[in-house]
Design a protein around this motif. Structure first.
Motif: not given
Length: 205
Positions: A10-14, A16-21, A153-159
């Motif tokens: 789950e850490v690796l997915r998180g 990868g997701r954030n870095v990609l975005n 962090q994902r929640a802050r990135i999205k908007p």
């Protein structure tokens, strides 16, 4: 042990997701910054359409070398481009060229967007250069803490991602219209008319 394996995944997915975005956001910033501003004049050149394309390509090549922090600074200037700047630029030269601006009338939103983007740049640098170094992948507690941080962090990135995406879509639509104009006979006619007016102005000055 099974729980730790799941948490590590789950850490690796998180990550990868954030870095990609964040990388996609950097790409959008490069597109916005390279697509706005004043482009070289093409008046008097034998192939004005091709020269305009070269000017755009040179701008994008230069922007590709900028850091994400510099890109955010440039974006802030672009969004704050006002009528006074337009008037000063328009009167500075008697040439036929292109200037593309994308400004948001809501200054509070612009300031908030710029500030939030600067914060995200700092977060990205901290994530890559500090947080991941201190992360203990063999610790259940450490995994859970990082997963929570990545979700926040994902929640802050999205908007911010959505705001940049909307700007990019508007610019892409504009460039499509610009290309249609450049490919039409109107571009050549307007350029010729501008050159003739410039020559007349020089003759009477």
């Amino acid at each position: 042990m099974a729980e730790l394996d799941e948490l590590q995944d789950e850490v690796l997915r998180g990550i990868g997701r954030n870095v990609l975005n964040l990388q996609i956001m950097e790409g959008m910033l490069k597109f916005i910054v390279s697509s706005t501003g004043k482009f070289d004049s093409v008046m008097g050149l034998p192939q004005p359409t091709k020269e305009l394309e070269k000017s755009i390509y040179r701008r994008r090549k230069a922007v590709n070398r900028l850091s994400m922090g510099r890109l955010v600074d440039n974006l802030s200037k672009t969004l704050q481009f006002d009528e006074a700047d337009k008037g000063e630029t328009a009167g500075s030269e008697n040439e036929f060229g292109f200037e593309i601006s994308f400004c948001i009338e809501d200054e509070d939103f612009t300031d908030e967007l710029s500030q939030a983007l600067r914060g995200i740049v700092k977060e990205r640098n901290d994530l890559i250069h500090k947080r991941l170094i201190s992360f203990d992948r063999k610790s259940v507690k450490s995994c859970r803490e990082l997963i929570m941080e990545l979700d926040e962090q994902r929640a802050r990135i999205k908007p911010l991602y959505e705001a940049l995406s909307a700007i990019c879509l508007s610019l892409r639509d504009y460039f499509k219209q610009l290309k249609d104009y450049a490919d039409s006979g109107s571009f050549a006619e307007d350029l010729k008319r501008a050159e003739e007016q410039d020559e007349d102005g020089s003759a009477h000055s």
